[in-house]
Design a protein around this motif. Structure first.
Motif, PDB file in Angstrom:
ATOM      1  N   GLY A 146       0.764  -1.260   0.033  1.00 14.76           N
ATOM      2  CA  GLY A 146      -0.096  -0.081  -0.071  1.00 14.76           C
ATOM      3  C   GLY A 146       0.891   1.252   0.137  1.00 14.76           C
ATOM      4  O   GLY A 146       0.588   2.155  -0.751  1.00 14.76           O
ATOM      5  N   VAL A 147       1.708   1.239   0.690  1.00 15.60           N
ATOM      6  CA  VAL A 147       2.919   2.373   0.895  1.00 15.60           C
ATOM      7  C   VAL A 147       3.534   2.544  -0.548  1.00 15.60           C
ATOM      8  O   VAL A 147       3.487   3.714  -1.134  1.00 15.60           O
ATOM      9  CB  VAL A 147       3.970   2.117   1.924  1.00 15.60           C
ATOM     10  N   LYS A 148       3.956   1.467  -1.088  1.00 13.67           N
ATOM     11  CA  LYS A 148       4.495   1.362  -2.535  1.00 13.67           C
ATOM     12  C   LYS A 148       3.618   2.138  -3.551  1.00 13.67           C
ATOM     13  O   LYS A 148       3.955   3.119  -4.221  1.00 13.67           O
ATOM     14  CB  LYS A 148       4.887   0.279  -2.818  1.00 13.67           C
ATOM     15  N   HIS A 149       2.285   1.602  -3.489  1.00 16.01           N
ATOM     16  CA  HIS A 149       1.181   2.376  -4.354  1.00 16.01           C
ATOM     17  C   HIS A 149       1.023   3.655  -4.128  1.00 16.01           C
ATOM     18  O   HIS A 149       0.864   4.714  -5.159  1.00 16.01           O
ATOM     19  CB  HIS A 149       0.000   1.385  -4.354  1.00 16.01           C
ATOM     20  N   LEU A 150       0.987   4.203  -2.965  1.00 13.07           N
ATOM     21  CA  LEU A 150       0.877   5.736  -2.794  1.00 13.07           C
ATOM     22  C   LEU A 150       2.094   6.560  -3.267  1.00 13.07           C
ATOM     23  O   LEU A 150       1.729   7.641  -3.813  1.00 13.07           O
ATOM     24  CB  LEU A 150       0.730   5.915  -1.263  1.00 13.07           C
ATOM     25  N   ARG A 151       3.055   5.991  -3.320  1.00 11.95           N
ATOM     26  CA  ARG A 151       4.480   6.650  -3.535  1.00 11.95           C
ATOM     27  C   ARG A 151       4.334   6.582  -5.184  1.00 11.95           C
ATOM     28  O   ARG A 151       4.953   7.539  -5.649  1.00 11.95           O
ATOM     29  CB  ARG A 151       5.501   6.041  -2.959  1.00 11.95           C
ATOM     30  N   GLU A 152       3.822   5.716  -5.782  1.00 10.79           N
ATOM     31  CA  GLU A 152       3.866   5.303  -7.143  1.00 10.79           C
ATOM     32  C   GLU A 152       2.768   6.792  -7.729  1.00 10.79           C
ATOM     33  O   GLU A 152       3.026   7.243  -8.830  1.00 10.79           O
ATOM     34  CB  GLU A 152       3.586   4.302  -7.954  1.00 10.79           C
ATOM     35  N   LEU A 153       1.814   6.838  -7.211  1.00  2.68           N
ATOM     36  CA  LEU A 153       0.682   7.679  -7.487  1.00  2.68           C
ATOM     37  C   LEU A 153       1.207   9.194  -7.371  1.00  2.68           C
ATOM     38  O   LEU A 153       1.003  10.025  -8.120  1.00  2.68           O
ATOM     39  CB  LEU A 153      -0.527   7.603  -6.687  1.00  2.68           C
ATOM     40  N   THR A 154       2.034   9.270  -6.052  1.00  3.07           N
ATOM     41  CA  THR A 154       2.707  10.683  -5.985  1.00  3.07           C
ATOM     42  C   THR A 154       3.653  10.858  -7.073  1.00  3.07           C
ATOM     43  O   THR A 154       3.428  12.127  -7.633  1.00  3.07           O
ATOM     44  CB  THR A 154       3.203  10.695  -4.786  1.00  3.07           C
ATOM     45  N   PRO A 179      -6.145   6.957   7.836  1.00 10.37           N
ATOM     46  CA  PRO A 179      -4.954   6.273   7.974  1.00 10.37           C
ATOM     47  C   PRO A 179      -4.652   5.285   9.353  1.00 10.37           C
ATOM     48  O   PRO A 179      -4.722   6.150  10.299  1.00 10.37           O
ATOM     49  CB  PRO A 179      -3.825   6.931   7.585  1.00 10.37           C
ATOM     50  N   ASN A 180      -4.466   4.047   9.485  1.00  3.79           N
ATOM     51  CA  ASN A 180      -4.469   3.551  10.685  1.00  3.79           C
ATOM     52  C   ASN A 180      -2.943   3.714  11.012  1.00  3.79           C
ATOM     53  O   ASN A 180      -2.080   2.481  10.932  1.00  3.79           O
ATOM     54  CB  ASN A 180      -4.671   2.068  10.686  1.00  3.79           C
ATOM     55  N   VAL A 181      -2.469   4.771  11.724  1.00  9.90           N
ATOM     56  CA  VAL A 181      -1.160   4.798  12.036  1.00  9.90           C
ATOM     57  C   VAL A 181      -0.708   4.241  13.241  1.00  9.90           C
ATOM     58  O   VAL A 181       0.601   4.124  13.148  1.00  9.90           O
ATOM     59  CB  VAL A 181      -0.942   6.575  12.153  1.00  9.90           C
ATOM     60  N   THR A 189       2.179   8.445   6.638  1.00 10.85           N
ATOM     61  CA  THR A 189       3.093   9.543   6.181  1.00 10.85           C
ATOM     62  C   THR A 189       3.020   9.509   4.687  1.00 10.85           C
ATOM     63  O   THR A 189       3.015  10.586   3.923  1.00 10.85           O
ATOM     64  CB  THR A 189       4.703   9.042   6.562  1.00 10.85           C
ATOM     65  N   ALA A 190       2.908   8.401   3.965  1.00 13.63           N
ATOM     66  CA  ALA A 190       2.870   8.168   2.580  1.00 13.63           C
ATOM     67  C   ALA A 190       1.439   8.930   2.063  1.00 13.63           C
ATOM     68  O   ALA A 190       1.502   9.354   0.982  1.00 13.63           O
ATOM     69  CB  ALA A 190       2.905   6.783   2.212  1.00 13.63           C
ATOM     70  N   MET A 191       0.181   8.433   2.977  1.00 16.79           N
ATOM     71  CA  MET A 191      -0.937   9.215   2.486  1.00 16.79           C
ATOM     72  C   MET A 191      -0.728  10.533   2.665  1.00 16.79           C
ATOM     73  O   MET A 191      -1.250  11.545   1.615  1.00 16.79           O
ATOM     74  CB  MET A 191      -2.104   8.815   3.511  1.00 16.79           C
ATOM     75  N   GLU A 192      -0.094  11.267   3.601  1.00 16.04           N
ATOM     76  CA  GLU A 192      -0.026  12.663   3.632  1.00 16.04           C
ATOM     77  C   GLU A 192       0.996  13.401   2.831  1.00 16.04           C
ATOM     78  O   GLU A 192       0.372  14.353   2.019  1.00 16.04           O
ATOM     79  CB  GLU A 192       0.742  13.061   5.066  1.00 16.04           C
ATOM     80  N   GLU A 193       1.910  12.750   2.319  1.00 18.68           N
ATOM     81  CA  GLU A 193       2.497  12.956   1.036  1.00 18.68           C
ATOM     82  C   GLU A 193       2.000  12.794  -0.150  1.00 18.68           C
ATOM     83  O   GLU A 193       2.106  13.852  -1.067  1.00 18.68           O
ATOM     84  CB  GLU A 193       4.062  12.220   1.030  1.00 18.68           C
TER      85      GLU A 193
END
Length: 217
Positions: A146-154, A179-181, A189-193
């Motif tokens: 999920g983190v990887k996908h968010l960074r790809e979208l960014t 986000p379930n931090v 963090t990835a969501m915020e970015e």
């Protein structure tokens, strides 16, 4: 989306993340669990569960566990394949000229690529089954994917794509997902970015029934 044939049962135990023991018509059956997440707050002893009856006679298990009644809340669809299916149904009703599932971008496979005129879109789908005090949370377990996908979208936003992360809420009465931090700080963090870069967050509320799931918005 509709399930072909469903039946109720009583949850007994979960020996591993792929199977569960469920009481069906007085018999303890081994069933396939269509969600490899923890789901510990959902799959409690004696919980009422919904199962889809397989039409494949060669399967080892006759049933798929697809939903559960959470005490004090209601029915939650926990089929991890359902969010992408209902998202595709929903996208086809929108005004896109072209919709392609499973689109390779960078080092990831993004759930959907769409076109509208000259504009290009990417949408990643996440199913939400975790509810705490009337709010949805994602993920229910750490998700490096999920983190990887968010960074790809960014990154894709910087290259001119319109990017979205869509939370398909697999229960009624919930209209937002946080986000379930506590479970995975890095996802938060990835969501915020991603949001800061221009990734749009969609909350797709659903009508949930024992034999169906449909996005309402």
């Amino acid at each position: 989306m509709k399930y072909n044939s469903t039946i109720r049962g009583k949850f007994h135990s979960r020996p591993n993340r792929f199977i569960a023991k469920v009481w069906i018509d007085g018999k303890l059956e081994t069933v396939h669990v269509k969600n490899t997440g923890r789901c510990k707050e959902l799959l409690l002893p004696d919980s009422d569960v919904i199962l889809e009856i397989s039409d494949n006679p060669n399967r080892k298990t006759k049933y798929d566990l697809i939903a559960v009644y959470k005490e004090g809340f209601g029915l939650i669809n926990m089929d991890s394949q359902a969010p992408n299916k209902v998202a595709l149904e929903w996208l086809k009703k929108q005004s896109y000229d072209y919709v392609k599932p499973e689109y390779t971008y960078g080092d990831s496979r993004i759930d959907f690529y769409m076109e509208k005129g000259e504009e290009k879109y990417l949408m990643e789908v996440k199913g939400c089954t975790l509810e705490i005090d009337g709010v949805g949370y994602f993920p229910d377990a750490p998700t490096e994917r999920g983190v990887k996908h968010l960074r790809e979208l960014t990154k894709a936003v910087e290259q001119g794509f319109h990017c979205m992360i869509a939370f398909v809420i697999q229960m009624e009465g919930i209209d937002r997902v946080l986000p379930n931090v506590d479970t995975h700080p890095e996802f938060g963090t990835a969501m915020e970015e991603a949001v800061a870069a221009g990734v749009q967050v969609l909350f797709l509320c659903c009508k949930v029934e024992e034999d169906s799931l449909e996005i309402l918005s």
